[in-house]
Every structure is written in C-alpha cells, then in structure tokens.
Scaffold this active site. Structure first.
Site, PDB file in Angstrom:
ATOM      1  CG  ASP A 118      -6.829  -2.904  -4.673  1.00  0.00           C
ATOM      2  OD1 ASP A 118      -6.686  -1.676  -3.511  1.00  0.00           O
ATOM      3  OD2 ASP A 118      -4.673  -2.396  -3.784  1.00  0.00           O
ATOM      4  CB  SER A 121      -1.129   0.124   0.810  1.00  0.00           C
ATOM      5  OG  SER A 121      -1.740   0.614   1.382  1.00  0.00           O
ATOM      6  CG  HIS A 178      -5.375  -2.145  -0.671  1.00  0.00           C
ATOM      7  ND1 HIS A 178      -5.034  -1.577  -1.139  1.00  0.00           N
ATOM      8  CD2 HIS A 178      -5.178  -1.564   1.189  1.00  0.00           C
ATOM      9  CE1 HIS A 178      -4.079  -1.160  -0.892  1.00  0.00           C
ATOM     10  NE2 HIS A 178      -4.262  -0.647   0.094  1.00  0.00           N
TER      11      HIS A 178
END
Length: 298
Positions: A268, A115, A298
C-alpha cells in the site's frame, strides 16, 4: 447493496442535520448503553457510498454489539472540498449530542474510516479536541488512512508505485480530482515541486524516510531534490491543511487525541503515512494499537 432485512439488526436511513446516514441498531436489548461507531467510507472523497459499505457496517454492528452510523457525505468533484470533511464533522457532532436517543453511551463513541474515510476520521478528531460543549470521542480507528500530501516519495510510495488499484500515480491523480484541481499538476506533486524548502525543513521531524523502520526500507532510494514551483504551490495550498494532511497538525493538538487503532498494509502506498502517524501519536503519549497486514493490499 440495498438495505435488506437483518434478523439481528434494525436498519434505518435518517438525516443528521441534513447529512444522510444509515444507522444499524442491534435488535437484542442491552442491559447498559451500547458503544457507538461513526463510520466514514473510503473512496478518495470521490467514490463510495453508504450502500457500497453495507456489509462492512452490518458486520461491525453485529460482531461488536454496537450502534453503527454510516455517514453518506457528499462526493467531489460535484460537491467542492471541504464539503466531505464538513459533512463528517456535522454528523459526528449530531451523534455525540443525540447518542442516548439511540441507546448509546456518549462517552463510548468511536470514529472509524478506511482510506479517505480514515483521513476524515483523523481530521474530525483533531477538530473536536478542544470542544467543551459535546462529549469527547473515545477512540479513532484509522484503516490505511491517507494522512499527508507533503511527500509522495516515502519508501512505501516507491515500493508500491505500480501496485494494483492504488498506484503512486493514481493516488496523486485522485487527490487532485478530489480538490477539483488541474490533474496536469500530478507530476509536480509526485516530484515534490509543490512543497517549498521551508516546509520540508519544518515538517522533516514528522515526515521523513529516516523515521520509517529499517525493515520497511529495503530497496529505498532517496529521491533527487525537486525544483520548487511557486505556481503549483499556490494552486495546491489546501494540501497542507489538516483536513487533507492530519499528519501536519501541531503537537498541541496531537497530544489531546483519543486512543487510536491504526491498520496498515504492506502492499500500500499509504503504509508509511500510518507508520509516521503512529510514531507521532506515541511521541505525544497517545495510546496506540497497531495492526500491520504483511500480505495486505489497499
């Protein structure tokens, strides 16, 4: 999780040039110098810590028989941007110079992050490509990274707009929070009002729904043109720097990047950031391994 004993690892809390790190060293002696992994945790630059990624880093160190350095960069908004990127850069430079002190081959150091940690890994690689005073990074591992703040209307943003944990709205909100900006500008970002037409035209060759594979565009509808807001653009200029949007780096930088492993997830909003970066890297003759998790979130 707190640090605890591990029969296969020696775990130490240290500082690399004032940046806190936790280092995981395999206990079994090695006949040759090991690989090194710098790990930058996710959390939008706001959440997360060395302790919250304890299990992941232990797992990498054990399974890859590598020395792992988990970097405890300062968090926003208490520490203003770009403190987070600078801490990751500082820790990387320190480790590349001191790798042999930890039994690591300086020519086999990988940066890795998930991320926002993937954002930091990508930007660190870009910032170091032209450095001659330290060893080169061998590879980058980017796990569903955030890579651009130009377009929040790509197919993956539409498809996963209301997906749990990281919705389209939350992505914009956390980004503004990370930069210590007024979160009331969220709707303007989502509409694209922060981006002038000249920038949309300049970066269309890199950030464009037409570049996304057809199988990823089911149900996609091109958004209506957004009315540009000079005020919002002026207040959010940091969004277009490579420390926030590595996808906007010039080809002269991208072509020098190390071998790359990219991981994307179907469910995601950031999926298409990874897909577009993969194309850019491949267009610039960088070796890319891509893993797409069709059932992944995610």
């Amino acid at each position: 999780l707190p640090t605890c004993r591990d029969s296969r690892l020696l775990i130490k809390d240290l500082h690399f040039a004032e940046v806190p790190v936790r280092i995981y060293l395999p206990r079994v002696p090695s006949a040759s110098k090991r690989r090194g992994v710098l790990f930058f945790h996710g959390g939008c630059g706001i959440f997360g810590s060395i302790r919250s990624y304890e299990r992941i880093c232990r797992h990498i160190a054990r399974e890859a028989d590598s020395v792992v350095v988990s970097v405890g960069y300062r968090l926003a908004p208490e520490h203003s941007y770009p403190a987070q990127s600078l801490d990751c850069l500082t820790a990387t430079e320190h480790f590349l110079k001191a790798a042999e002190d930890y039994g690591v081959d300086p020519a086999r150091v990988v940066v890795c992050g998930d991320s926002a940690g993937g954002t930091f890994a990508a930007s660190v690689c870009q910032e170091l490509v032209n450095r001659r005073d330290i060893p080169k990074i061998r590879a980058q591992v980017l796990i569903y990274p955030f890579l651009q703040a130009l377009n929040f209307n790509l197919p993956s943003y539409q498809k996963n707009a209301f997906t749990a944990f990281l919705s389209r709205e939350r992505a914009a909100h956390f980004l503004l929070k990370y930069l210590n900006k007024d979160c009331s500008m969220k709707e303007a970002l989502l509409a694209g009002s922060h981006t002038p037409e000249r920038m949309n035209l300049k970066y269309k060759k890199w950030i464009n729904a037409d570049l996304i594979p057809e199988g990823f565009k089911r149900g996609y509808k091109p958004p209506p043109p957004a009315s540009f807001s000079p005020q919002v653009h002026e207040k959010t200029k940091e969004l277009f720097g490579i420390r926030v949007s590595p996808l906007l780096a010039e080809d002269t930088v991208v072509c020098l990047l190390p071998d790359t492993c990219l991981i994307t997830c179907e469910h995601d909003v950031l999926r298409d950031d990874g897909v577009l970066y993969k194309k850019r890297l491949e267009d610039n003759k960088v070796n890319v391994t891509w893993h797409h998790m069709e059932e992944g979130f995610h």
